[in-house]
Design a protein around this motif. Structure first.
Motif, PDB file in Angstrom:
ATOM      1  N   MET A  13      42.104  43.163  43.907  1.00 35.29           N
ATOM      2  CA  MET A  13      41.594  44.300  43.154  1.00 35.29           C
ATOM      3  C   MET A  13      40.202  43.956  42.604  1.00 35.29           C
ATOM      4  O   MET A  13      39.892  42.782  42.368  1.00 35.29           O
ATOM      5  CB  MET A  13      42.527  44.655  41.993  1.00 35.29           C
ATOM      6  N   THR A  14      39.411  44.976  42.394  1.00 37.31           N
ATOM      7  CA  THR A  14      38.058  44.776  41.873  1.00 37.31           C
ATOM      8  C   THR A  14      37.903  45.565  40.576  1.00 37.31           C
ATOM      9  O   THR A  14      38.406  46.676  40.448  1.00 37.31           O
ATOM     10  CB  THR A  14      37.011  45.253  42.898  1.00 37.31           C
TER      11      THR A  14
ATOM     12  N   THR B 234      52.094  42.221  32.975  1.00 37.63           N
ATOM     13  CA  THR B 234      51.288  42.056  34.192  1.00 37.63           C
ATOM     14  C   THR B 234      49.868  41.692  33.795  1.00 37.63           C
ATOM     15  O   THR B 234      49.194  42.443  33.089  1.00 37.63           O
ATOM     16  CB  THR B 234      51.283  43.359  35.018  1.00 37.63           C
TER      17      THR B 234
ATOM     18  N   ASP C  77      36.626  40.188  41.402  1.00 36.19           N
ATOM     19  CA  ASP C  77      37.830  40.415  42.213  1.00 36.19           C
ATOM     20  C   ASP C  77      38.962  39.633  41.566  1.00 36.19           C
ATOM     21  O   ASP C  77      38.770  38.471  41.162  1.00 36.19           O
ATOM     22  CB  ASP C  77      37.616  39.905  43.649  1.00 36.19           C
ATOM     23  N   PHE C  78      40.131  40.262  41.437  1.00 34.91           N
ATOM     24  CA  PHE C  78      41.244  39.564  40.802  1.00 34.91           C
ATOM     25  C   PHE C  78      42.564  39.943  41.484  1.00 34.91           C
ATOM     26  O   PHE C  78      42.691  40.985  42.126  1.00 34.91           O
ATOM     27  CB  PHE C  78      41.306  39.886  39.298  1.00 34.91           C
ATOM     28  N   ASP C  79      43.511  39.039  41.364  1.00 36.94           N
ATOM     29  CA  ASP C  79      44.873  39.273  41.854  1.00 36.94           C
ATOM     30  C   ASP C  79      45.786  39.495  40.668  1.00 36.94           C
ATOM     31  O   ASP C  79      45.561  38.927  39.584  1.00 36.94           O
ATOM     32  CB  ASP C  79      45.386  38.058  42.652  1.00 36.94           C
ATOM     33  N   LEU C  80      46.825  40.305  40.872  1.00 41.60           N
ATOM     34  CA  LEU C  80      47.785  40.523  39.794  1.00 41.60           C
ATOM     35  C   LEU C  80      48.804  39.393  39.761  1.00 41.60           C
ATOM     36  O   LEU C  80      49.241  38.886  40.789  1.00 41.60           O
ATOM     37  CB  LEU C  80      48.509  41.863  39.981  1.00 41.60           C
ATOM     38  N   ASP C  81      49.124  38.990  38.551  1.00 43.01           N
ATOM     39  CA  ASP C  81      50.139  37.956  38.338  1.00 43.01           C
ATOM     40  C   ASP C  81      51.292  38.613  37.588  1.00 43.01           C
ATOM     41  O   ASP C  81      51.175  38.926  36.410  1.00 43.01           O
ATOM     42  CB  ASP C  81      49.526  36.815  37.526  1.00 43.01           C
TER      43      ASP C  81
ATOM     44  N   CYS D  11      42.811  39.528  32.101  1.00 47.49           N
ATOM     45  CA  CYS D  11      42.722  38.547  33.188  1.00 47.49           C
ATOM     46  C   CYS D  11      42.271  37.186  32.659  1.00 47.49           C
ATOM     47  O   CYS D  11      41.606  37.094  31.630  1.00 47.49           O
ATOM     48  CB  CYS D  11      41.718  39.010  34.245  1.00 47.49           C
TER      49      CYS D  11
ATOM     50  N   GLY E 197      46.062  39.525  35.216  1.00 48.90           N
ATOM     51  CA  GLY E 197      45.294  39.274  36.424  1.00 48.90           C
ATOM     52  C   GLY E 197      44.722  37.876  36.440  1.00 48.90           C
ATOM     53  O   GLY E 197      44.537  37.256  35.390  1.00 48.90           O
TER      54      GLY E 197
ATOM     55  N   GLN F 237      39.462  35.751  40.818  1.00 41.14           N
ATOM     56  CA  GLN F 237      39.240  34.840  41.952  1.00 41.14           C
ATOM     57  C   GLN F 237      37.764  34.741  42.339  1.00 41.14           C
ATOM     58  O   GLN F 237      37.341  33.749  42.934  1.00 41.14           O
ATOM     59  CB  GLN F 237      40.038  35.336  43.176  1.00 41.14           C
TER      60      GLN F 237
END
Length: 325
Positions: free
Chosen positions: A1-2, A59, A49-53, A25, A61, A64
Motif C-alpha cells: 500500500m502507498t 492493524t 510504501d507499507f505492508d499491513l501487519d 506505521c 503498517g 518498506q
C-alpha cells in the motif's frame, strides 16, 4: 500500500492512503537514505510504501520504502555535527510572515530565509501581516519592501487576520499545495492559520531557546488538511527555517537577481566584492539591485549568520537602526 506521512512521533508514523484510510506505521530495520546522515529516516510529507501487519490486536503498517523526495528541510542535531533531523519533505510553498514593527522583521532575516528556500528548492512567498495596524510611515516601509522583492520575482501578499483582508488571496495561493508558515515569534502565525480555518488551533508556540538546545529535544511536525484543498505542515519549536551549509561561491547563486547577472562578470568565480568588472556591483551602483540585498549577501559571505541586526534600505550604506530579530 502507498500513503502520505501526516505525523511522526519518533517511532510511529501516521500514514494516510489516497482512499483516506489512516494507519499507524513503524519502520522495519534500518533505513539508509543515500547522502543523508539523519536521525529520522521518515519525515512528514514523505510518500511511503507499507505492508499491513495484522498479527497484533490492532492493524498497523510496516514501512518498506520511501519514495524519492523532491525536497526536504532539516534541522541540525545539536551535539551530532554530521547528523541532521529532517523536519518535513515534499513542500510546495513556504510562506514567510513579515511584520514591520510588531515585532520588526529585518531585511537581513528575510534575505537569509529566501536564500535558504532557494537552496531547498521550495517556492517562497512573503506575507506582510497585520496591515490593519499600519500608520503612514509603516505603510511606506512595507510598500518599499514589497517593491524590492516583487522586482526580484517573489510573490508578496498583504494580509490582516483581524479584518480578513487578503485571506482569500492567500487561500488561492495555498490551494492544491503543501505549505509551511514561518517567521519570528509574534508575527501572528497562529492567528492567521485560525483565520484560514477557524478551530484548527495549531501548536504554534515556539519552544524557548534554552529548552531547544537539549540533546534529546525532538520536534515533531504534523500535516493538516484544510477545507479548501490545501495542506499545511505545522512545525512547533523550529526557530525560523533550517540552516543550509553552503560554500561562499554558491551563496550568490541563491540571490536570483545576482545569478541573472553572473555570466556578465569578468571572472566566472566572481564573489561580487573587490573583483573588477563585476556586473552585480555595476547593477548596485545603478540602483538595479537593492542595497539591502547586497548587504545581506555580504553578511552571509562573511559568516555573520547569527548577527544580522543591521537593516538596510534604499541607499543603505550607513543605515543601521539596530533592529534585532
Amino acid at each position: 500500500m502507498t500513503g502520505l506521512v501526516y505525523k511522526s512521533t519518533g517511532s510511529w508514523y501516521t500514514v494516510r492512503t489516497e482512499q483516506g484510510e489512516v494507519y499507524e506505521c513503524r519502520i522495519k530495520g534500518k533505513f539508509r537514505i543515500q547522502g543523508i546522515k539523519s536521525t529520522n529516516p521518515v519525515a512528514v510529507g514523505d510518500i511511503v510504501d507499507f505492508d499491513l501487519d495484522e498479527t497484533s490486536d490492532a492493524t498497523t503498517g510496516v514501512i518498506q520504502n520511501i519514495h524519492e523526495r523532491k525536497n526536504y528541510i532539516v534541522r541540525k542535531s545539536v551535539n551530532l555535527s554530521k547528523q541532521v533531523h529532517i523536519i518535513a519533505s515534499n513542500i510546495d510553498k513556504v510562506f514567510l510572515l513579515v511584520t514591520i514593527n510588531n515585532p520588526p522583521t529585518t531585511t537581513s532575516f528575510i534575505d537569509r530565509f529566501l536564500v535558504t528556500a532557494e537552496a531547498y528548492d521550495i517556492e517562497a512567498v512573503i506575507i506582510f501581516n497585520k496591515i490593519d495596524t499600519f500608520d503612514d510611515p509603516m505603510l511606506d516601509e512595507q510598500l518599499y519592501l514589497q517593491f524590492i522583492y516583487e522586482r526580484i520575482g517573489y510573490k508578496c501578499l498583504r494580509v490582516s487576520s483581524t479584518t480578513g483582508k487578503g485571506i482569500e488571496k492567500l487561500k488561492e495561493e495555498m490551494t492544491g499545495s503543501v505549505s509551511m508558515f514561518s517567521g519570528h515569534s509574534g508575527v501572528g502565525k497562529s492567528t492567521l492559520v485560525n483565520a484560514l480555518q477557524p478551530g484548527l488551533n495549531l501548536k504554534t508556540k515556539q519552544i524557548s531557546e534554552q529548552h531547544s538546545q537539549g540533546q534529546h529535544t525532538t520536534t515533531f511536525a504534523e500535516m493538516f488538511d484544510l477545507d479548501f484543498d490545501a495542506k499545511i505542515i505545522d512545525t512547533p519549536g523550529i526557530r525560523g527555517f533550517g540552516i543550509v551549509d553552503m560554500e561562499k561561491e554558491e551563496i550568490g547563486d541563491y540571490f536570483p537577481e545576482f545569478f541573472a547577472l553572473k555570466d556578465q562578470c569578468k571572472f566566472n568565480n566572481c564573489l561580487h566584492k573587490e573583483e573588477p568588472q563585476c556586473a552585480v556591483k555595476d547593477a548596485l551602483e545603478n540602483d538595479e539591485i537593492a542595497w539591502s540585498r547586497y548587504r545581506s549577501y555580504l553578511q552571509m559571505l562573511e559568516g555573520e549568520d547569527e548577527h544580522y541586526r543591521t537593516d538596510q534600505y534604499a541607499d543603505g550604506k550607513n543605515n543601521d537602526n539596530g533592529m534585532e530579530e
